[in-house]
Motif scaffolding. Structure first.
Motif: not given
Length: 493
Positions: A300-313
């Motif tokens: 909500x503040x423009x900050x970004x949480x990168x995708x978890x490693x599980x997203x690439x498996x």
């Protein structure tokens, strides 16, 4: 085998923060370790020449402390055979306990010590209290439920499954195990996967609690560069049973692994058949305005949480994700989790059932209420943490300009390089000036990082300023260069 001086220095904890002569304080803490069985009969102790620099004290302090213990019958000193704990060597009747500074500091009374060692919010957010208020009627209405849920309460398992699905990792509740914090999750994973002598690959440096969990099960821990670069080659050589990484706001360096590096890491681990643990405890701690990495989840503040490693498996099953509310909300809630393949979760649940039958149900119900409302907590605390990060770096630049203090884009900690000396002995000097810090050597399984300190910026800004003033005083007392440049030596003719 003689105990390494730096290892003993860490096991001593905050020995020098009390009142009285240093040799008396040192003797008292050594006596306590002996009486509690942490230093068993027959255990060889470091020489006074080796222990003194590790504690940043004069050799005379160690000699006097050893003499006190010898007179009390706690140790035996013989020329040629060194110093040993009194009594015949014997097989340990109990397992050893942790010597990691990050845990020992939690066991000590705070006294007048500013804690820059264990990083976590020092108060719960109001949203957590509101969540407890909302679940009170549900709690009062419970019937036909004895409250033992080794896998976790169904409401929280569903909420966490929805949380991962929304982040691009389709997840079913049976793929979630609720734990008493992320540390318990790591301990259960170590118990499930590791047998004595097995190899585990970790980043060097890394979170010390993970090192302790793996070593508790007898693992041989091998360090690789941050991001686990070289995993494929290390897997061929070592045949590890686990690999562990903190890819987002890495503890302690604050590094964030790129999307390309994440994909490569997951592919290498899968190709080698090595289960990969993704420690996501710090993943939601981006500062406002942090730019997105490809596929990142905007907050909500423009900050970004990168995708978890599980997203690439594929199906996310080659990766074991570990998370917690401790760093985002409050450590006192003791709610963590594991997201993994259903058979792994079932095995972990059986291991947990033997230990505590399951977690606190009210805490889990409150966590399920809080989870969809965490954005407000993250947004408010991200602004606060950014200000504290900037304050700590500014104070260090002002009072200790020779220290190397790179900025980070999120998380809780700074990874500080000292211009000379080593973190372990300086941490001892800092304690005597009322500040507890983590020396880098205890976070590095490869034996490196001894010139580093881990400092956190979670405290209020005024307290951070006072901590830096104390660190500067400790550095002046410790730094050899501060004692140079005095009057020229008298010439003898």
């Amino acid at each position: 085998m003689e105990l390494i001086a730096t290892d003993l220095a860490e096991r001593l904890g905050r020995w020098s923060s009390g009142r009285g002569p240093l040799y008396v304080l040192l003797a008292a803490r050594l006596r306590r370790l002996i009486d509690e069985g942490e230093l068993p009969p027959g255990a060889p102790l470091p020489t006074d020449r080796a222990l003194a620099p590790a504690l940043a004290v004069g050799r005379g302090t160690v000699v006097a402390a050893y003499d006190e213990l010898r007179l009390q019958g706690r140790i035996v000193r013989r020329q040629g055979s060194g110093t040993r704990v009194a009594g015949p060597p014997e097989a340990a009747l109990t397992r050893g306990t942790t010597g990691a500074s990050v845990f020992l500091h939690l066991l000590e009374p705070k006294q007048d010590v500013i804690m820059l060692a264990c990083a976590a919010p020092d108060s719960p957010p109001p949203e957590l209290a509101e969540a407890y208020a909302r679940i009170a009627p549900r709690l009062a209405a419970i019937s036909g439920d004895i409250g033992y849920h080794p896998s976790g309460h169904p409401a929280l398992r569903r909420a966490l499954a929805e949380h991962y699905t929304a982040r691009g990792v389709p997840t079913q509740p049976e793929q979630i195990l609720v734990t008493g914090g992320a540390q318990q999750a790591l301990s259960l994973l170590a118990r499930a996967f590791v047998r004595p002598g097995d190899h585990v690959l970790v980043e060097a440096p890394t979170y010390p609690g993970a090192l302790e969990a793996f070593r508790e099960e007898g693992a041989v821990v091998r360090g690789l560069p941050v991001g686990l670069a070289g995993l494929a080659a290390a897997a061929r050589e070592r045949r590890p049973v686990l690999a562990y990484a903190v890819p987002t706001f890495h503890n302690p360096t604050g590094a964030v692994l790129s999307a390309l590096a994440r994909r490569r890491l997951v592919e290498e681990a899968a190709g080698a058949g090595v289960p990969l643990i993704d420690d996501e405890v710090l993943a939601g701690l981006a500062f406002p305005g942090t730019e997105a990495s490809p596929g990142g989840e905007a907050g909500p503040g423009g900050e970004v949480t990168p995708p978890p490693l599980a997203a690439y498996a594929p199906r996310g099953e080659a990766v074991v994700s570990v998370g917690s509310l401790s760093k985002v909300a409050w450590g006192g809630s003791r709610v963590g989790w594991v997201r993994a393949a259903a058979p792994v979760v079932a095995r972990l649940a059986r291991l947990r059932a033997v230990r505590d039958l399951g977690g606190d149900v009210p805490a889990q119900l409150a966590a399920a209420e809080l989870l969809p409302r965490l954005d407000a907590v993250r947004r408010r605390r991200a602004v606060e943490r950014r200000a504290r990060h900037d304050r700590l770096r500014a104070e260090l630049a002002r009072h200790l300009p020779e220290w190397d203090v790179p900025p980070v884009a999120g998380g809780h900690t700074l990874w500080v390089r000292l211009p000379q000396g080593d973190g372990t002995s300086f941490a001892q000097a800092a304690l005597r000036h009322g500040v507890a810090v983590l020396p880098g050597g205890g976070l590095d399984a490869s034996g490196g990082s001894r010139e580093f300190l881990r400092l956190h910026f979670v405290l209020p800004e005024e307290e951070l300023s006072e901590a830096v003033r104390r660190l500067a005083a400790a550095w002046r007392a410790y730094d050899p260069s501060a004692r140079r440049g005095g009057a020229p030596p008298t010439m003898a003719v």
